[in-house]
Design an enzyme around this catalytic site. Structure first.
Site, PDB file in Angstrom:
ATOM      1  N   GLY A 186       8.669   6.837  10.485  1.00 32.18           N
ATOM      2  CA  GLY A 186       9.870   6.631  10.138  1.00 32.18           C
ATOM      3  C   GLY A 186      10.497   7.880   9.264  1.00 32.18           C
ATOM      4  N   LYS A 238       1.063   9.051   0.566  1.00 34.45           N
ATOM      5  CA  LYS A 238       0.188   8.449  -0.015  1.00 34.45           C
ATOM      6  C   LYS A 238      -1.211   8.582   1.215  1.00 34.45           C
ATOM      7  CE  LYS A 238       0.459   4.299  -1.838  1.00 34.45           C
ATOM      8  NZ  LYS A 238       0.927   2.644  -1.554  1.00 34.45           N
ATOM      9  N   ARG A 274      17.092   4.076  16.802  1.00 36.39           N
ATOM     10  CA  ARG A 274      16.622   2.905  17.296  1.00 36.39           C
ATOM     11  C   ARG A 274      17.432   2.172  18.341  1.00 36.39           C
ATOM     12  NH1 ARG A 274      12.358   0.893  12.534  1.00 36.39           N
ATOM     13  NH2 ARG A 274      10.843   1.980  13.116  1.00 36.39           N
ATOM     14  N   GLY A 300       4.257   2.893  11.682  1.00 40.25           N
ATOM     15  CA  GLY A 300       3.187   2.021  11.631  1.00 40.25           C
ATOM     16  C   GLY A 300       2.450   1.983  13.016  1.00 40.25           C
TER      17      GLY A 300
END
Ligand code: AMP
Length: 397
Positions: free
Chosen positions: A352, A199, A38, A375
């Site tokens: 990520g 998930k 990043r 996200g």
């Protein structure tokens, strides 16, 4: 996209440019930066501003300090790494706003780079607080947002501050939006979506939004367990989300209705213990024993994925196929990276963990785009507005 870009900002020798970067980097045990992707991705913006003689004031969050200073989440290691990469001094300012920060900016000269302390040490950052945004704005003459990874948050440094100064998108933000916009709006077909990770509940929105657009989906990783349970398989001790089984069943029905095949694992690597060195075996998804948990997809599943993706022209991938952090359970994820790298297709990776997974294989250069935002990338592809981007568009009106 009518986004104002950096070149249109009034930047001259000595102009104070307040830049929101995404230096939310993983740290190693010894506190140094474990992965500086990043930081490197923000170099284009930083260097181009320096070339124009700007005083470059960088601000970011790191981790989740919940509004309180936490020395373990200081941005000092990120500032040090940036200094090494730039090969010229970077001033770390152990404050976010106020007298100390103002004095440091006042002392800086054209081309100098400063890094402010973790914005989330102040609770007002996440509250999108107007006074905090005003105090940040006091540090700059113009504002650049280059933090794609935080663009889905309406925080003081991504949203409120953009209304207080002439504002524009940095190079990384623009690059990210173009890459994702391309697969959102005009994917070459067949367009496949590959999702994995822990998930289902995190990704139901994404799957629902992409299903009508995609020509097929591959579901792997921990989230596949919930789909397999919904399909009536006994998953032993695998991680299944009971609350998401109904949603997974509904998604499979929708997929049928829309003619969007979902490729689920047909075999898995199972173990009886959630541990790196646990003894493992491969088994079909119909014969997982009581007490066994699936931690990776198996070789037949890999072959099925390869066959499904063979003709794909666009692929979006988010989430590992297994517990890729452990060698015994990383083959599924590595194989998917290899399959994608070998396709004649536009391949965009977001999220990520998928980024670390790809970096681990060394194949990152053979994929079209690897998003720095997890996200944010998912929300963008769900078709949701990103407040950090919206604020720049409004500032342009
Ligand atoms: P996410 O952040 O949702 O993309 O999830 C990434 C995490 O999912 C990684 O840390 C993986 O170790 C974990 N994961 C992937 N597959 C499984 C699995 N079958 N069981 C448990 N965890 C998994």
């Amino acid at each position: 996209m009518a986004l104002r870009q950096m070149d249109s900002l009034p930047v001259e020798e000595g102009t104070r440019v307040l830049v929101r970067v995404d230096f939310n980097v993983p740290l190693a045990e010894d506190g140094t930066v474990a992965d500086d992707t990043r930081i490197r991705e923000s170099l284009s913006t930083i260097n181009r501003l320096r070339e124009r003689g700007a005083r470059v004031i960088l601000m970011s969050h790191l981790g989740r300090p919940h509004g309180r200073p936490d020395p373990k989440l200081s941005l000092l290691p990120a500032a040090r790494r940036l200094q090494e990469i730039l090969g010229s001094p970077v001033t770390f300012v152990p404050a976010t706003v106020g007298h100390e920060a103002e004095a440091a900016v006042a002392a800086a000269g054209p081309g100098d780079v400063l890094v402010l302390e973790n914005l989330r040490f102040d609770p007002r950052e996440e509250q999108n607080d107007a006074n905090f945004a005003r105090a940040l704005a006091d540090l700059g003459d113009v504002y650049v947002n280059d933090a794609f990874g935080s663009a889905h948050r309406a925080h003081a440094s991504t949203e409120a501050v953009a209304h207080l100064l002439p504002a524009a998108a940095g190079d990384l933000l623009v690059r990210e939006l173009w890459a994702l916009d391309d697969i959102l709006g005009r994917p070459d077909r067949p367009y496949w979506v590959v999702v994995g990770g822990a998930k289902v509940s995190d990704k139901i929105g994404l799957l629902k939004a992409l299903m009508p657009r995609a020509d097929g989906m591959v579901v792997g990783g921990g989230m596949a367990n919930t789909f397999l349970a919904a399909a009536g398989k006994s998953m032993g001790a695998s991680r299944v989300e009971p609350d998401a089984v109904t949603a997974a069943a509904a998604l499979m029905n929708d997929a049928d209705r829309l003619g969007c095949p979902i490729v689920l694992p047909v075999d898995v690597v199972v173990t009886t213990e959630f541990a790196a060195e646990a003894a493992a075996r491969v088994t079909g998804v119909d014969s997982i024993a009581e007490g066994e948990m699936a931690l990776d997809i198996g070789p037949q599943s890999i072959r099925a994925i390869e066959a499904a993706l063979r003709d794909a022209r666009t692929v979006f991938w988010n989430g590992p196929m297994g517990v890729f952090e452990w060698d015994r359970f990383r083959e599924g994820t590595d194989a998917v990276a290899r399959i994608l790298a070998g396709l004649d297709a536009r391949v965009v990776v977001g999220g990520g963990d998928s980024v670390s997974a790809v970096n681990q294989t060394g194949l990152q250069d053979r994929l079209t785009h690897i998003s720095t935002g997890g996200g944010a990338a998912l929300e963008f592809l769900e078709g949701r507005a990103l407040p950090g981007v919206e604020a720049l568009q409004m500032a342009d009106e």
